[in-house]
Write a protein that holds these residues in place. Structure first.
Motif, PDB file in Angstrom:
ATOM      1  N   ASN A   1       0.824  -1.223   0.000  1.00 52.43           N
ATOM      2  CA  ASN A   1       0.000   0.000   0.000  1.00 52.43           C
ATOM      3  C   ASN A   1       0.853   1.267   0.000  1.00 52.43           C
ATOM      4  N   ALA A   2       1.957   1.232   0.762  1.00 54.26           N
ATOM      5  CA  ALA A   2       2.847   2.405   0.811  1.00 54.26           C
ATOM      6  C   ALA A   2       3.509   2.643  -0.550  1.00 54.26           C
ATOM      7  N   THR A   3       3.822   1.566  -1.265  1.00 53.70           N
ATOM      8  CA  THR A   3       4.459   1.710  -2.588  1.00 53.70           C
ATOM      9  C   THR A   3       3.451   2.250  -3.595  1.00 53.70           C
ATOM     10  N   ASN A   4       2.206   1.787  -3.503  1.00 51.22           N
ATOM     11  CA  ASN A   4       1.147   2.352  -4.363  1.00 51.22           C
ATOM     12  C   ASN A   4       0.997   3.852  -4.125  1.00 51.22           C
ATOM     13  N   LYS A   5       0.991   4.225  -2.844  1.00 50.29           N
ATOM     14  CA  LYS A   5       0.858   5.645  -2.470  1.00 50.29           C
ATOM     15  C   LYS A   5       2.073   6.442  -2.969  1.00 50.29           C
ATOM     16  N   TYR A   6       3.249   5.837  -2.850  1.00 51.88           N
ATOM     17  CA  TYR A   6       4.496   6.467  -3.300  1.00 51.88           C
ATOM     18  C   TYR A   6       4.430   6.765  -4.808  1.00 51.88           C
ATOM     19  N   VAL A   7       3.977   5.775  -5.588  1.00 55.56           N
ATOM     20  CA  VAL A   7       3.886   5.958  -7.051  1.00 55.56           C
ATOM     21  C   VAL A   7       2.870   7.065  -7.371  1.00 55.56           C
ATOM     22  N   ASP A   8       1.735   7.066  -6.641  1.00 54.90           N
ATOM     23  CA  ASP A   8       0.722   8.113  -6.872  1.00 54.90           C
ATOM     24  C   ASP A   8       1.280   9.499  -6.557  1.00 54.90           C
ATOM     25  N   GLU A   9       2.000   9.599  -5.430  1.00 54.89           N
ATOM     26  CA  GLU A   9       2.503  10.909  -4.989  1.00 54.89           C
ATOM     27  C   GLU A   9       3.641  11.434  -5.866  1.00 54.89           C
ATOM     28  N   THR A  10       4.511  10.552  -6.326  1.00 54.82           N
ATOM     29  CA  THR A  10       5.678  10.998  -7.111  1.00 54.82           C
ATOM     30  C   THR A  10       5.346  11.146  -8.596  1.00 54.82           C
ATOM     31  N   ALA A  11       4.219  10.551  -9.015  1.00 54.87           N
ATOM     32  CA  ALA A  11       3.688  10.693 -10.391  1.00 54.87           C
ATOM     33  C   ALA A  11       4.754  10.569 -11.488  1.00 54.87           C
ATOM     34  N   PRO A  12       5.344   9.379 -11.683  1.00 50.41           N
ATOM     35  CA  PRO A  12       6.379   9.209 -12.719  1.00 50.41           C
ATOM     36  C   PRO A  12       5.909   9.615 -14.117  1.00 50.41           C
ATOM     37  N   TRP A  13       4.602   9.470 -14.397  1.00 52.94           N
ATOM     38  CA  TRP A  13       4.072   9.828 -15.725  1.00 52.94           C
ATOM     39  C   TRP A  13       4.226  11.334 -15.994  1.00 52.94           C
ATOM     40  N   SER A  14       4.212  12.144 -14.929  1.00 56.17           N
ATOM     41  CA  SER A  14       4.440  13.594 -15.106  1.00 56.17           C
ATOM     42  C   SER A  14       5.930  13.876 -15.286  1.00 56.17           C
ATOM     43  N   LEU A  15       6.759  13.153 -14.490  1.00 56.09           N
ATOM     44  CA  LEU A  15       8.214  13.353 -14.589  1.00 56.09           C
ATOM     45  C   LEU A  15       8.739  12.965 -15.968  1.00 56.09           C
ATOM     46  N   ALA A  16       8.074  12.011 -16.604  1.00 56.62           N
ATOM     47  CA  ALA A  16       8.546  11.518 -17.911  1.00 56.62           C
ATOM     48  C   ALA A  16       8.370  12.560 -19.025  1.00 56.62           C
ATOM     49  N   LYS A  17       7.594  13.605 -18.748  1.00 58.73           N
ATOM     50  CA  LYS A  17       7.326  14.595 -19.788  1.00 58.73           C
ATOM     51  C   LYS A  17       8.506  15.536 -20.023  1.00 58.73           C
ATOM     52  N   GLU A  18       9.333  15.753 -19.011  1.00 58.75           N
ATOM     53  CA  GLU A  18      10.436  16.722 -19.107  1.00 58.75           C
ATOM     54  C   GLU A  18      11.785  16.024 -18.967  1.00 58.75           C
TER      55      GLU A  18
END
Length: 523
Positions: free
Chosen positions: A421-438
């Motif tokens: 659950n913490a890893t799911n929350k981590y992925v949601d909070e860090t939003a890799p899909w947004s980071l991949a844009k830049e």
């Protein structure tokens, strides 16, 4: 590490009675023992895991007669059903003992002869009541409304000569042993139950049956007109299975570490008969006897007449092996009673397995494939959110040790799911899909995806004992070349073991969601 320098761990299931096909209760004990065995192997222990079948006694003889076959044909067929189910459930037992094997018979007769020679067994006339289904003698005062106090079925009046083991001699020793060793009988409620039982005088145990009444059993070595009482024969499997009397090294390595997992219905035999038999034979009692609860089905006791007996093979066909293993261990605390329902099973699969774990695994690997061409990145410049995930992982690593020592399987899974659950929350909070844009966010994207992948590696290691094939799938899709079963949970469970530069594969769904409307309630 040299084999002999490893710490030993010996775990057993009861040997199952072959008068019927295996049900969910048999699967429950065996899966629990398998998880404990696999878990210890992953901690570097030298493990011996024994299961088997109990093939003597009146119930087996009667079941064979009812089917119109001889007992040997009956048990040969029934044993195959247990063995094939254990194979399907991915049970990693080291040995499978059958009480009809010569190696077992030899040990039973050796112990009987030794006890008889030393005056621990004597003959006497027995007058009383006998329950065939329970294979037990009762006195008039034991009966409940003239019936067997255990199963409430009719009893037969019997008067005959038999052999008795001087169990009463060991009552005070047994009480002292239980009081001195808090972990000898677990959970504590069962320990209290046995101490309560031992407040009344302990009687001697009838350990023979005349052949004229029962021919199906191990012959008494000092009187061939008799066979051994099935419980005296059956309990000895725990020492005959590790070659007592023939392989001193094997026996002395494992016996001091013996843990017996049983259902609560056979508590007295394992915590009163068995330790006193061992004491009289000059052997130490097992380290622990853990008696788990019973499963009801949709709130009702399992019975053939209600046609609600849960058949494990059908559960596997419907839900898959690892989902069944997970449900049995997660749904109720080991030691208490549990209720099986298809609704609860479907909920666990869809919520915990498909949604929480399966979705996390799938989306993390998909992003690594999409954004990083499948290459495991390096992690740098950690932020608070990254560190908190690592810290939780270290906390769970510690928690698991205590939880598994106590056979608290549902707590252990609960701890691992904290990580999921913490890893799911981590992925949601860090939003890799947004980071991949830049492009400028690429180092941060690398760190986030590495952290998520590393968490999944550790989760795969932590659930390996519970869901072996799921862990193997996760392990290979994470691009890890080292053998999962050669890992050490303590060493390899520390953060940072995932090697950058290796390639992950496009994820395959670990647990497809189940449509509740398509599940037949009769599985």
């Amino acid at each position: 590490m040299h084999q002999k320098s490893k710490q030993a761990f010996y775990i057993t299931t009861p040997i199952y009675y072959v008068n019927d096909i295996p049900h969910i209760g048999h699967a429950y004990t065996t899966v629990a023992a398998d998880i404990a065995a696999r878990y210890r192997r992953l901690e570097g222990y030298q493990v011996f895991f024994l299961t088997g079948t109990d093939e003597h006694g009146q119930k087996v003889e009667k079941a064979a007669q009812e089917r119109g076959v001889d007992p040997k044909s009956h048990w040969d067929e029934m044993v195959k059903r247990f063995q094939s189910l254990w194979k399907r459930l991915n049970i990693s037992n080291n040995d499978f003992i059958r009480t009809t094997e010569p190696r077992h018979k030899k040990v039973v007769q050796k112990i009987l002869q030794d006890l008889y020679d030393r005056g621990e067994i004597y003959s006497d006339n027995y007058d009383g009541w006998y329950c065939i289904p329970c294979e037990r003698f009762w006195t008039e005062k034991d009966l409940t409304d003239g019936k067997c106090p255990d199963c409430l079925r009719s009893v037969t009046e019997i008067s005959e000569k038999n052999y008795f083991f001087r169990m009463s001699n060991y009552q005070s020793w047994l009480i002292e042993n239980i009081e001195k060793n808090e972990r000898f009988i677990l959970p504590p409620s069962r320990r209290n139950e046995i101490l309560g039982f031992l407040r009344s005088p302990l009687e001697d145990l009838c350990i023979s049956r005349p052949k004229k009444r029962l021919s199906w059993g191990i012959e008494i070595p000092f009187d061939t007109d008799y066979v051994t009482y099935v419980w005296f024969d059956a309990l000895i499997n725990y020492v005959s299975g590790i070659e007592y009397g023939s392989d001193e090294e094997l026996f002395s390595t494992f016996w001091p570490e013996a843990i017996h997992l049983i259902g609560k219905d056979i508590l007295t035999t394992h915590t009163v008969y068995w330790p006193t038999m061992l004491r009289a034979s000059g052997l130490t009692p097992p380290k622990m006897v853990f008696a788990h609860g019973w499963w009801t089905v949709e709130g009702k006791k399992m019975s053939k007449s209600l046609q609600n007996v849960v058949e494990p093979n059908r559960l596997i066909d419907t839900y898959g092996v690892d989902a069944v293993r997970y449900f049995l261990m997660r749904e109720v605390p080991f030691g208490t009673d549990g209720d099986f329902s298809h609704a609860a099973m479907v909920h666990r699969i869809n919520s915990d397995l498909a949604n929480d774990l399966g979705n996390l695994f799938s989306r993390t690997l998909s992003m690594v494939v999409r954004y990083l061409d499948g290459l495991i990145p390096t992690s740098s410049n950690l932020q608070e959110v990254d560190r908190s995930l690592q810290e939780l992982s270290g906390k769970v690593l510690q928690q698991l040790s205590d939880q598994m020592d106590d056979l608290a399987f549902n707590k252990a899974l609960s701890s691992v799911w904290e990580m999921v659950n913490a890893t799911n929350k981590y992925v949601d909070e860090t939003a890799p899909w947004s980071l991949a844009k830049e492009e400028k966010d690429r180092p941060r994207l690398d760190t986030v995806l590495y952290q998520a992948l590393e968490s999944l590696r550790i989760i795969a290691l932590f659930i390996a004992a519970f869901m072996p094939s799921t862990s193997e799938k996760m392990w290979s899709q994470l691009g890890i070349e080292e053998n999962l079963w050669e890992q050490n949970r303590i060493e390899n469970g520390k953060w940072g073991g995932l090697k950058p530069g290796r390639t992950v594969t496009k994820p395959m769904p670990l647990f497809p969601r189940i449509d509740p409307s398509k599940i037949s309630q009769g599985a």
